[in-house]
Design a protein around this motif. Structure first.
Motif, PDB file in Angstrom:
ATOM      1  N   PRO A  92      32.129  39.167  28.169  1.00 58.05           N
ATOM      2  CA  PRO A  92      32.285  37.716  28.282  1.00 58.05           C
ATOM      3  C   PRO A  92      32.494  37.321  29.740  1.00 58.05           C
ATOM      4  CG  PRO A  92      33.691  38.611  26.544  1.00 58.05           C
ATOM      5  CD  PRO A  92      33.183  39.778  27.329  1.00 58.05           C
ATOM      6  N   VAL A  93      31.887  36.214  30.138  1.00 59.40           N
ATOM      7  CA  VAL A  93      31.946  35.720  31.513  1.00 59.40           C
ATOM      8  C   VAL A  93      32.159  34.217  31.487  1.00 59.40           C
ATOM      9  CG1 VAL A  93      30.685  35.485  33.687  1.00 59.40           C
ATOM     10  CG2 VAL A  93      30.402  37.553  32.325  1.00 59.40           C
TER      11      VAL A  93
ATOM     12  N   ILE B 224      32.562  43.020  43.215  1.00 58.01           N
ATOM     13  CA  ILE B 224      33.514  41.942  43.493  1.00 58.01           C
ATOM     14  C   ILE B 224      33.216  40.713  42.632  1.00 58.01           C
ATOM     15  CG2 ILE B 224      34.490  40.471  45.288  1.00 58.01           C
ATOM     16  CD1 ILE B 224      34.953  43.385  45.868  1.00 58.01           C
ATOM     17  N   TYR B 225      34.227  40.230  41.923  1.00 56.22           N
ATOM     18  CA  TYR B 225      34.131  38.974  41.174  1.00 56.22           C
ATOM     19  C   TYR B 225      35.506  38.303  41.148  1.00 56.22           C
ATOM     20  CZ  TYR B 225      29.605  40.223  39.088  1.00 56.22           C
ATOM     21  OH  TYR B 225      28.288  40.542  38.885  1.00 56.22           O
ATOM     22  N   PRO B 226      35.554  36.973  41.033  1.00 62.30           N
ATOM     23  CA  PRO B 226      36.800  36.325  40.603  1.00 62.30           C
ATOM     24  C   PRO B 226      37.022  36.634  39.114  1.00 62.30           C
ATOM     25  CG  PRO B 226      35.269  34.741  41.589  1.00 62.30           C
ATOM     26  CD  PRO B 226      34.503  35.987  41.310  1.00 62.30           C
ATOM     27  N   TYR B 227      38.245  36.521  38.653  1.00 57.47           N
ATOM     28  CA  TYR B 227      38.552  36.798  37.250  1.00 57.47           C
ATOM     29  C   TYR B 227      39.436  35.711  36.648  1.00 57.47           C
ATOM     30  CZ  TYR B 227      36.462  41.390  37.489  1.00 57.47           C
ATOM     31  OH  TYR B 227      35.555  42.415  37.603  1.00 57.47           O
ATOM     32  N   TYR B 228      39.210  35.498  35.365  1.00 57.84           N
ATOM     33  CA  TYR B 228      40.066  34.660  34.524  1.00 57.84           C
ATOM     34  C   TYR B 228      41.017  35.609  33.806  1.00 57.84           C
ATOM     35  CZ  TYR B 228      41.194  31.857  30.296  1.00 57.84           C
ATOM     36  OH  TYR B 228      41.827  31.206  29.261  1.00 57.84           O
ATOM     37  N   LEU B 229      42.316  35.435  34.028  1.00 58.80           N
ATOM     38  CA  LEU B 229      43.321  36.302  33.413  1.00 58.80           C
ATOM     39  C   LEU B 229      44.209  35.479  32.497  1.00 58.80           C
ATOM     40  CD1 LEU B 229      44.470  38.244  36.633  1.00 58.80           C
ATOM     41  CD2 LEU B 229      42.655  38.886  35.030  1.00 58.80           C
TER      42      LEU B 229
ATOM     43  N   PHE C 136      45.543  32.540  34.909  1.00 57.69           N
ATOM     44  CA  PHE C 136      45.228  32.626  36.333  1.00 57.69           C
ATOM     45  C   PHE C 136      43.711  32.691  36.507  1.00 57.69           C
ATOM     46  CE2 PHE C 136      49.230  34.984  35.754  1.00 57.69           C
ATOM     47  CZ  PHE C 136      50.061  34.369  36.680  1.00 57.69           C
ATOM     48  N   ILE C 137      43.202  32.030  37.522  1.00 55.73           N
ATOM     49  CA  ILE C 137      41.872  32.347  38.027  1.00 55.73           C
ATOM     50  C   ILE C 137      42.064  32.894  39.431  1.00 55.73           C
ATOM     51  CG2 ILE C 137      39.654  31.435  38.813  1.00 55.73           C
ATOM     52  CD1 ILE C 137      39.531  29.685  36.439  1.00 55.73           C
ATOM     53  N   THR C 138      41.572  34.088  39.652  1.00 59.59           N
ATOM     54  CA  THR C 138      41.796  34.765  40.925  1.00 59.59           C
ATOM     55  C   THR C 138      40.692  34.427  41.920  1.00 59.59           C
ATOM     56  OG1 THR C 138      40.489  36.774  40.532  1.00 59.59           O
ATOM     57  CG2 THR C 138      42.689  36.692  39.548  1.00 59.59           C
TER      58      THR C 138
ATOM     59  N   ALA D 136      43.504  38.752  28.090  1.00 56.58           N
ATOM     60  CA  ALA D 136      42.077  38.676  28.380  1.00 56.58           C
ATOM     61  C   ALA D 136      41.863  38.738  29.873  1.00 56.58           C
ATOM     62  CB  ALA D 136      41.485  37.378  27.822  1.00 56.58           C
ATOM     63  N   ALA D 137      40.764  39.368  30.271  1.00 48.97           N
ATOM     64  CA  ALA D 137      40.352  39.411  31.686  1.00 48.97           C
ATOM     65  C   ALA D 137      38.837  39.303  31.721  1.00 48.97           C
ATOM     66  CB  ALA D 137      40.821  40.709  32.352  1.00 48.97           C
TER      67      ALA D 137
END
Length: 427
Positions: A265-266, A346-351, A393-395, A420-421
């Motif tokens: 999932p993205v 490398i990606y930003p992540y939704y945590l 969090f969104i990193t 979830a990440a």
């Protein structure tokens, strides 16, 4: 006009579509190829069940050897699916010098190299456009239209079942369970949907796309796979509040001299083209060094759309027969890939975390992020229940290596759980 006789193995949704299209489009096919296509024999498990569906001039049999051993049949079309006994059948067909058209993604992803070698040895064609994204002609497009360009990335929605489910969760606020049930009622999901919802079906397709795009031969174990079974409605809603849509994406990209591939999932920005692909439709985005981003969109499954891709392969093989140019590999691109360093992905992540609703918990996570050299761009806290808070969090962009370290350290806390990440696209 010379006749090209065909053997069809399987008469399900796709097989029936092939039979219909060969019959209905004969004039155009003959005009293009200079040959008349004739389906001579169809092999099925139950002859009595299908007798009424087939005209009397077509041989209906439950013995595939009737196709393998018939010297009149030049092209065999395998649309039965599965790895066994399809692998043995296709091997026998190729060794009998038949050209083979198949829609079997599981088989091609798992044993395509071996079957291609057998095809070359027998000067036979082995083609499988319909194995990826149903009616979208993506494989031949990559072979022909990107032949001189270096592909940097291929990504997309390549499973209609999961896209339908996620569309309903977003648009109708249905739970995963309710959306899956509706998908099963409509025939978009099997009674056992594991292959689709766990991301395995999409992974087979990404293996094939990677072979065509990068010349690399990935195995199932080389790809990180995460399905949609654990996606919660609150995460779909929270992603929307942030301006994103959650999609199950297959992503394969060149990283140094290696290839990174993942199905998971993205979070896709709401204004991104892939965010607009709804329900059972598929889309593949190919990024070339010269051409930039190109998007290919269409039905990812269904009898006639998939049959159209099968028929395009039959026409291609027929042209090769007419020109005497059979025996060429469908995909000739070969490139050795080196193992990739997860620090380079490398990606930003939704945590999404659930933690005890007391002071100091967010600080623990913040300290961990500082220790691994990562940071946040957005933070939202809501109430989860009487004792816990839900913190999102969104990193900023961080590596897979940093993410793995963060997960391992959070697991050590009794009062914090990472629920979830998900990668974030386009940040």
């Amino acid at each position: 006009m010379e006749k090209i006789k065909i053997g069809l193995i399987g008469l399900g949704t796709v097989g029936s579509g092939v039979l219909e299209m060969v019959s209905n489009n004969q004039a155009k096919i003959s005009n293009i190829t200079g040959r008349e296509l004739i389906i001579k024999t169809i092999a099925v498990r139950n002859v009595a069940k299908h007798r009424s569906e087939v005209s009397d001039d077509i041989i209906l049999t439950d013995n595939v050897d009737d196709i393998i051993n018939d010297p009149e049949i030049k092209i065999a079309v395998e649309v039965m699916g599965g790895i066994d006994p399809a692998k043995e059948i296709i091997t026998n067909l190729l060794n009998a010098h038949k050209h083979v058209v198949t829609a079997n993604k599981d088989l091609i992803a798992s044993h395509g190299d071996e079957l291609a070698r057998i095809a070359r040895k027998n000067n036979a064609d082995l083609v499988y456009e319909a194995s990826v994204a149903g009616g979208i002609p993506i494989l031949r497009t990559i072979v022909n239209s990107f032949a001189a360009d270096e592909i940097l990335e291929v990504k997309g929605i390549v499973n209609g079942t999961t896209n339908y489910i996620l569309t309903q969760m977003q648009q109708k606020k249905w739970s995963y369970e309710d959306a899956l049930k509706k998908a099963q009622e409509l025939g978009f999901a099997e009674s056992d949907p594991t292959n689709d919802v766990a991301g395995i079906d999409a992974t087979y397709k990404m293996i094939i796309l990677s072979q065509f795009s990068f010349g690399s031969h990935l195995a199932l174990d080389d790809i990180n796979i995460e399905g949609i079974q654990n996606i919660k409605l609150e995460d779909v809603a929270q992603a929307a509040d942030f301006g994103y849509t959650i999609k199950l994406l297959g992503i394969a990209k060149r990283v140094g001299e290696g290839v990174f591939a993942e199905v998971a999932p993205v979070l896709v920005p709401s204004d991104h083209p892939l965010a607009t692909i709804h329900n059972e439709n598929n889309a593949v985005m190919v990024t070339g060094q010269a051409v930039g981003e190109t998007l290919f969109y269409g039905p990812g499954a269904g009898g006639l759309p998939t049959a159209n891709s099968v028929l395009s392969d039959i026409v291609s093989v027929t042209k090769n027969i007419a020109l005497g140019t059979t025996g060429n590999t469908f995909n000739n691109y070969q490139h050795e890939s080196e193992p990739i360093d997860k620090g380079d992905v490398i990606y930003p992540y939704y945590l999404s975390l659930q933690m005890l609703d007391v002071p100091g918990q967010i600080l623990k996570v913040t300290k961990l992020m500082m220790e691994i050299g990562a940071s946040f761009s957005q933070i939202v806290q809501t109430k989860a229940n009487d004792t816990d808070a839900r913190v999102i969090f969104i990193t900023h962009a961080m590596s897979k290596k940093q993410l793995a370290t963060l997960k391992a350290e959070i697991d050590k806390f009794d009062t914090i759980e990472l629920r979830a990440a998900y990668k974030v696209l386009g940040e």
